[in-house]
Design an enzyme around this catalytic site. Structure first.
Site, PDB file in Angstrom:
ATOM      1  N   LYS A   1       8.348  -4.089  15.888  1.00 26.69           N
ATOM      2  CA  LYS A   1       8.792  -2.801  15.328  1.00 26.69           C
ATOM      3  C   LYS A   1       9.822  -2.151  16.249  1.00 26.69           C
ATOM      4  O   LYS A   1      10.808  -1.579  15.798  1.00 26.69           O
ATOM      5  CB  LYS A   1       7.596  -1.879  15.113  1.00 26.69           C
ATOM      6  CG  LYS A   1       6.749  -2.258  13.913  1.00 26.69           C
ATOM      7  CD  LYS A   1       7.517  -2.052  12.607  1.00 26.69           C
ATOM      8  CE  LYS A   1       6.682  -2.369  11.380  1.00 26.69           C
ATOM      9  NZ  LYS A   1       7.440  -2.241  10.121  1.00 26.69           N
TER      10      LYS A   1
ATOM     11  N   TYR B   1       3.233  -7.263  17.256  1.00 28.10           N
ATOM     12  CA  TYR B   1       3.549  -6.326  16.163  1.00 28.10           C
ATOM     13  C   TYR B   1       4.355  -5.144  16.690  1.00 28.10           C
ATOM     14  O   TYR B   1       5.425  -4.806  16.163  1.00 28.10           O
ATOM     15  CB  TYR B   1       2.260  -5.836  15.496  1.00 28.10           C
ATOM     16  CG  TYR B   1       2.497  -4.717  14.502  1.00 28.10           C
ATOM     17  CD1 TYR B   1       3.182  -4.955  13.312  1.00 28.10           C
ATOM     18  CD2 TYR B   1       2.054  -3.414  14.759  1.00 28.10           C
ATOM     19  CE1 TYR B   1       3.415  -3.928  12.403  1.00 28.10           C
ATOM     20  CE2 TYR B   1       2.293  -2.386  13.863  1.00 28.10           C
ATOM     21  CZ  TYR B   1       2.970  -2.652  12.682  1.00 28.10           C
ATOM     22  OH  TYR B   1       3.214  -1.629  11.791  1.00 28.10           O
TER      23      TYR B   1
ATOM     24  N   PHE C   1       0.821  -1.220   0.000  1.00 24.91           N
ATOM     25  CA  PHE C   1       0.000   0.000   0.000  1.00 24.91           C
ATOM     26  C   PHE C   1       0.857   1.274   0.000  1.00 24.91           C
ATOM     27  O   PHE C   1       0.850   2.059  -0.958  1.00 24.91           O
ATOM     28  CB  PHE C   1      -0.945  -0.055   1.212  1.00 24.91           C
ATOM     29  CG  PHE C   1      -1.494   1.262   1.649  1.00 24.91           C
ATOM     30  CD1 PHE C   1      -2.022   2.165   0.727  1.00 24.91           C
ATOM     31  CD2 PHE C   1      -1.502   1.604   2.997  1.00 24.91           C
ATOM     32  CE1 PHE C   1      -2.540   3.401   1.152  1.00 24.91           C
ATOM     33  CE2 PHE C   1      -2.011   2.820   3.428  1.00 24.91           C
ATOM     34  CZ  PHE C   1      -2.522   3.725   2.503  1.00 24.91           C
ATOM     35  N   ILE C   2       1.628   1.497   1.050  1.00 20.57           N
ATOM     36  CA  ILE C   2       2.411   2.735   1.130  1.00 20.57           C
ATOM     37  C   ILE C   2       3.533   2.699   0.091  1.00 20.57           C
ATOM     38  O   ILE C   2       3.858   3.710  -0.540  1.00 20.57           O
ATOM     39  CB  ILE C   2       2.991   2.922   2.553  1.00 20.57           C
ATOM     40  CG1 ILE C   2       1.857   2.981   3.587  1.00 20.57           C
ATOM     41  CG2 ILE C   2       3.834   4.196   2.642  1.00 20.57           C
ATOM     42  CD1 ILE C   2       2.325   2.918   5.046  1.00 20.57           C
TER      43      ILE C   2
END
Ligand code: NAD
Length: 300
Positions: free
Chosen positions: A146, A142, A11-12
């Site tokens: 990160k 998640y 997406f990005i």
């Protein structure tokens, strides 16, 4: 600049690749078209070179870095709730892949990188969150993955800008994300399941603004620095529903459900470092962004 974009088919990534090409950069994409959501939704803008492969594979990464001067590292597994159900891909694709990439960059003397981290590293701390706030109470695998990847970036000795992204939305958004789901269900007249009591807040960021921040973070990478790419104007769930109703012209059918594990009540960026260092701010007002997203869907 010759830039490697990992995760550039997502997406990005698609928006970032288009922006790099538009300003005259040469772009190579490394993406394995994983099945976290329908791979048919992934693609690479014309003009970019595509390498289909896994960032966890050192040989693939070595070859993908040939001739490259800077890296935008977006490849990874997204999704807070999914990470609680099945954490293993998060360790592999978010932490392991980052270690492999950093190691290969050092060997190839490629020093410059922007890495897409997440507002989730701030945990349930509330806001506004500053880059200097502690980030040691993740509420999901998640978020933990990160944060771990950030620390490997810090230990690499390379010029790494860690961009902490705040819920990004816009054309091509991952289908599981709230705005994409709500708009889809609104348009088909189906009931929208909403978790929580409507008071949760998210600092939504238009994808074009995020991409602008990533480019600035890449161009100015020097040493290890962390920056929030969020506007500092969080939007309540009830406001999001009202924006979706307005933009689609539909009356929404909503079913309220208990909050989901891992969800934090607030994400809220303190945007001062982004402004002082990168002269970046989120420019797209939320209602305008939602209307533009719906408009894009309707024109497809
Ligand atoms: N979208 C958001 O709101 C948001 C918020 C915070 C952080 N981020 C981070 O930004 C990055 C991009 O997010 P997105 O929304 O575009 O997600 P996305 O899933 O659309 O894009 C990620 C891309 O990475 C690829 N990929 C995953 N693992 C890989 C591997 N091991 N090797 C090669 N390619 C791999 C996938 O095929 C996918 O195309 C992710 O790292 C995500 O965690 C996104």
């Amino acid at each position: 600049m010759h830039v490697l974009v990992t995760g550039g088919a997502g997406f990005i990534g698609q928006h970032l690749v288009a922006a790099l090409l538009a300003r005259g950069d040469r772009v190579r994409v490394l993406d394995n078209f994983d099945d976290a959501y329908d791979p048919a939704l992934k693609s690479v803008p014309a003009g970019a070179e595509l390498v289909r492969g896994d960032v966890c594979d050192p040989g693939v990464v070595r070859a993908a870095l040939r001739g490259v001067e800077g890296v935008c590292h977006l490849a990874g597994r997204a999704g807070v709730r999914e990470s609680i159900v099945d954490p293993e891909p998060y360790g592999r694709n978010n932490v392991g892949a980052t270690i492999t990439l950093l190691h290969a960059m050092r060997a190839a003397s490629v020093a410059r990188m922007v890495f897409t981290s997440s507002s989730s590293v701030y945990g349930a701390a509330g806001g506004p969150s500053r880059e200097s706030d502690p980030a040691d109470r993740p509420t999901s695998p998640y978020a933990a993955s990160k944060r771990a990847a950030e620390l490997f970036c810090a230990a690499s000795g390379l010029d790494v800008t860690v961009a902490r992204l705040f819920t990004v939305y816009g054309p091509g958004q991952r289908p599981g994300m709230a705005i994409a789901r709500f708009v889809r269900l609104a348009r088909t007249g189906e009931t929208i399941p909403v978790y929580g009591d409507g008071t949760s807040l998210r600092d939504y960021t238009w994808v074009g603004d995020t991409v602008d921040g990533l480019l600035r973070g890449l161009d100015r990478a020097e040493g290890y620095r962390v920056v929030n790419l969020g506007g500092g104007h969080p939007v309540a769930m009830t406001e999001l529903l009202a924006a979706v109703a307005d933009a689609t012209g539909r009356q929404l059918k909503v079913r309220w459900l208990p909050p989901q594990p891992g969800d934090v009540p607030v994400t809220h960026a303190d945007p001062r470092v982004a402004w002082d260092w990168l002269e970046w701010r989120a420019r797209t007002p939320f209602r305008e962004g939602v209307a533009r997203y719906v408009d894009w869907l309707e024109r497809r």
